[in-house]
Design a protein around this motif. Structure first.
Motif, PDB file in Angstrom:
ATOM      1  N   LEU A 193      -6.925   1.389  -6.787  1.00  0.00           N
ATOM      2  CA  LEU A 193      -6.886   2.595  -5.973  1.00  0.00           C
ATOM      3  C   LEU A 193      -7.731   2.340  -4.737  1.00  0.00           C
ATOM      4  O   LEU A 193      -8.884   1.922  -4.850  1.00  0.00           O
ATOM      5  CB  LEU A 193      -7.456   3.786  -6.753  1.00  0.00           C
ATOM      6  N   LEU A 194      -7.178   2.573  -3.565  1.00  0.00           N
ATOM      7  CA  LEU A 194      -7.922   2.353  -2.329  1.00  0.00           C
ATOM      8  C   LEU A 194      -8.761   3.589  -2.002  1.00  0.00           C
ATOM      9  O   LEU A 194      -8.304   4.725  -2.181  1.00  0.00           O
ATOM     10  CB  LEU A 194      -6.964   2.049  -1.182  1.00  0.00           C
ATOM     11  N   PRO A 195      -9.991   3.400  -1.518  1.00  0.00           N
ATOM     12  CA  PRO A 195     -10.911   4.521  -1.265  1.00  0.00           C
ATOM     13  C   PRO A 195     -10.593   5.254   0.033  1.00  0.00           C
ATOM     14  O   PRO A 195     -11.340   5.191   1.007  1.00  0.00           O
ATOM     15  CB  PRO A 195     -12.271   3.828  -1.202  1.00  0.00           C
ATOM     16  N   ASN A 221      -6.957   6.932   7.494  1.00  0.00           N
ATOM     17  CA  ASN A 221      -8.034   6.105   6.957  1.00  0.00           C
ATOM     18  C   ASN A 221      -7.484   4.847   6.284  1.00  0.00           C
ATOM     19  O   ASN A 221      -8.018   3.745   6.461  1.00  0.00           O
ATOM     20  CB  ASN A 221      -8.870   6.910   5.972  1.00  0.00           C
ATOM     21  N   LEU A 222      -6.410   5.016   5.524  1.00  0.00           N
ATOM     22  CA  LEU A 222      -5.786   3.863   4.884  1.00  0.00           C
ATOM     23  C   LEU A 222      -5.261   2.869   5.909  1.00  0.00           C
ATOM     24  O   LEU A 222      -5.475   1.658   5.792  1.00  0.00           O
ATOM     25  CB  LEU A 222      -4.647   4.320   3.974  1.00  0.00           C
ATOM     26  N   ILE A 277       0.873  -1.161   0.000  1.00  0.00           N
ATOM     27  CA  ILE A 277       0.000   0.000   0.000  1.00  0.00           C
ATOM     28  C   ILE A 277       0.911   1.212   0.000  1.00  0.00           C
ATOM     29  O   ILE A 277       1.771   1.344   0.875  1.00  0.00           O
ATOM     30  CB  ILE A 277      -0.915   0.022   1.234  1.00  0.00           C
ATOM     31  N   ILE A 278       0.756   2.100  -0.983  1.00  0.00           N
ATOM     32  CA  ILE A 278       1.659   3.246  -1.111  1.00  0.00           C
ATOM     33  C   ILE A 278       0.858   4.538  -1.138  1.00  0.00           C
ATOM     34  O   ILE A 278      -0.097   4.678  -1.912  1.00  0.00           O
ATOM     35  CB  ILE A 278       2.529   3.133  -2.377  1.00  0.00           C
ATOM     36  N   TYR A 279       1.288   5.465  -0.295  1.00  0.00           N
ATOM     37  CA  TYR A 279       0.673   6.801  -0.267  1.00  0.00           C
ATOM     38  C   TYR A 279       1.791   7.840  -0.267  1.00  0.00           C
ATOM     39  O   TYR A 279       2.764   7.722   0.481  1.00  0.00           O
ATOM     40  CB  TYR A 279      -0.200   6.974   0.981  1.00  0.00           C
ATOM     41  N   PHE A 280       1.655   8.857  -1.096  1.00  0.00           N
ATOM     42  CA  PHE A 280       2.612   9.960  -1.171  1.00  0.00           C
ATOM     43  C   PHE A 280       2.036  11.167  -0.439  1.00  0.00           C
ATOM     44  O   PHE A 280       0.864  11.513  -0.623  1.00  0.00           O
ATOM     45  CB  PHE A 280       2.876  10.343  -2.629  1.00  0.00           C
ATOM     46  N   GLY A 281       2.864  11.842   0.362  1.00  0.00           N
ATOM     47  CA  GLY A 281       2.408  13.027   1.068  1.00  0.00           C
ATOM     48  C   GLY A 281       3.588  13.734   1.719  1.00  0.00           C
ATOM     49  O   GLY A 281       4.728  13.576   1.282  1.00  0.00           O
ATOM     50  N   PHE A 282       3.330  14.488   2.786  1.00  0.00           N
ATOM     51  CA  PHE A 282       4.422  15.123   3.523  1.00  0.00           C
ATOM     52  C   PHE A 282       3.984  15.349   4.960  1.00  0.00           C
ATOM     53  O   PHE A 282       2.800  15.546   5.245  1.00  0.00           O
ATOM     54  CB  PHE A 282       4.875  16.424   2.846  1.00  0.00           C
ATOM     55  N   THR A 283       4.931  15.301   5.872  1.00  0.00           N
ATOM     56  CA  THR A 283       4.592  15.287   7.296  1.00  0.00           C
ATOM     57  C   THR A 283       4.065  16.617   7.806  1.00  0.00           C
ATOM     58  O   THR A 283       3.380  16.654   8.823  1.00  0.00           O
ATOM     59  CB  THR A 283       5.801  14.872   8.152  1.00  0.00           C
ATOM     60  N   TYR A 284       4.383  17.704   7.115  1.00  0.00           N
ATOM     61  CA  TYR A 284       3.914  19.024   7.553  1.00  0.00           C
ATOM     62  C   TYR A 284       2.539  19.365   6.970  1.00  0.00           C
ATOM     63  O   TYR A 284       2.053  20.471   7.160  1.00  0.00           O
ATOM     64  CB  TYR A 284       4.929  20.107   7.169  1.00  0.00           C
TER      65      TYR A 284
END
Length: 201
Positions: free
Chosen positions: A182-184, A83-84, A65-72
Motif C-alpha cells: 500500500l503506498l502512503p 500525491n501518488l 500503481i492503482i487508485y480507485f476514485g471519481f472525477t467529481y
C-alpha cells in the motif's frame, strides 16, 4: 455482502500493517513485500480515456500503481492522486528507468458521469502516463470487489448531484499482477517515492 467485504478488506489491511507496512520501521532489502500472498487484484477489461479497451494483461511485465476514485470528487481523490503521481514523478527522476517499468492507473467508481472524455481531461492533470479507466456499473463493481474496494453512491434528497463514498487505497502491484504494498498517499510525495523505489528495484 457489504459486511463480508468490509471484514475481508480490514483483515487484509491489518495483515499488511503487521507485515511491515509502517514506514517508521526500517525494511531490510530481503524483507517480503507487505501484501505478499494477499488475495487482492485480478483480471479486468475496461474502457480507457481514449475510448479503447484496456486489460490488466496489457501491463504484464510492468509494475502498476492503482487508485480507485471519481472525477467529481471535491477533495479527497484529487489530493490522493496528486500525491501518488508526484511521488511517482520523484521516483522517475531518481531512477529514470522506472518510467518504463511502472504503469499508473486510475479506475473510476462513477461510470455514470465518468466517460472517456471526462477521464481524459482529469488524468491529464496528474501524470502524462496515467491511464483512466471506466466501464459499466457491473464491470466496475466486479473489479472493485477483486481489489477490495468498497463504494456506494450517496444521494441527498432534493439534490441532483451525488457523491461516491469509497475505500481509499493506493496499491502497488508487481509485474505479474501480484499485490506488493500500500503506498502512503496520505504522507509526503517523497515517502511515496521511497516506497515505490523500495519495491521496484
Amino acid at each position: 455482502m457489504m459486511n463480508k467485504l468490509l471484514l475481508v478488506f480490514f483483515g487484509t489491511l491489518l495483515l499488511s500493517l503487521l507485515s511491515g507496512c509502517n514506514l517508521a520501521s526500517p525494511v531490510e532489502e530481503s524483507a517480503e513485500p507487505p501484501l505478499a500472498g494477499a488475495k487482492i487484484g485480478g483480471t479486468f477489461t475496461l474502457t480507457n480515456q481514449d475510448g479503447g479497451k484496456t486489460s490488466d494483461s496489457d501491463f504484464t511485465g510492468q509494475y502498476r500503481i492503482i487508485y480507485f476514485g471519481f472525477t467529481y470528487c471535491p477533495d479527497v481523490c484529487p489530493v490522493d492522486l496528486a500525491n501518488l503521481m508526484n511521488g511517482l514523478t520523484l521516483a522517475e527522476k531518481a531512477k529514470p528507468e522506472l518510467a518504463e517499468k511502472i504503469q499508473p492507473l486510475f479506475i473510476s467508481l462513477d461510470p455514470e458521469r465518468d466517460g472517456p472524455e471526462q477521464l481524459k481531461q482529469y488524468v491529464d492533470n496528474f501524470h502524462p502516463r496515467l491511464i483512466g479507466l471506466t466501464g459499466s456499473l457491473d464491470d466496475i463493481t466486479a473489479v472493485a470487489k477483486k481489489y477490495l474496494i468498497i463504494f456506494n453512491k450517496r444521494e441527498s434528497p432534493g439534490f441532483s448531484e451525488y457523491l461516491i463514498d469509497h475505500s481509499r487505497q493506493g496499491y502497488l502491484f508487481g509485474p505479474d499482477g501480484e499485490p506488493i504494498a500500500l503506498l502512503p498517499f496520505d504522507g509526503t510525495a517523497q515517502q511515496v517515492a521511497d516506497e515505490i523505489m523500495r519495491w521496484t528495484t
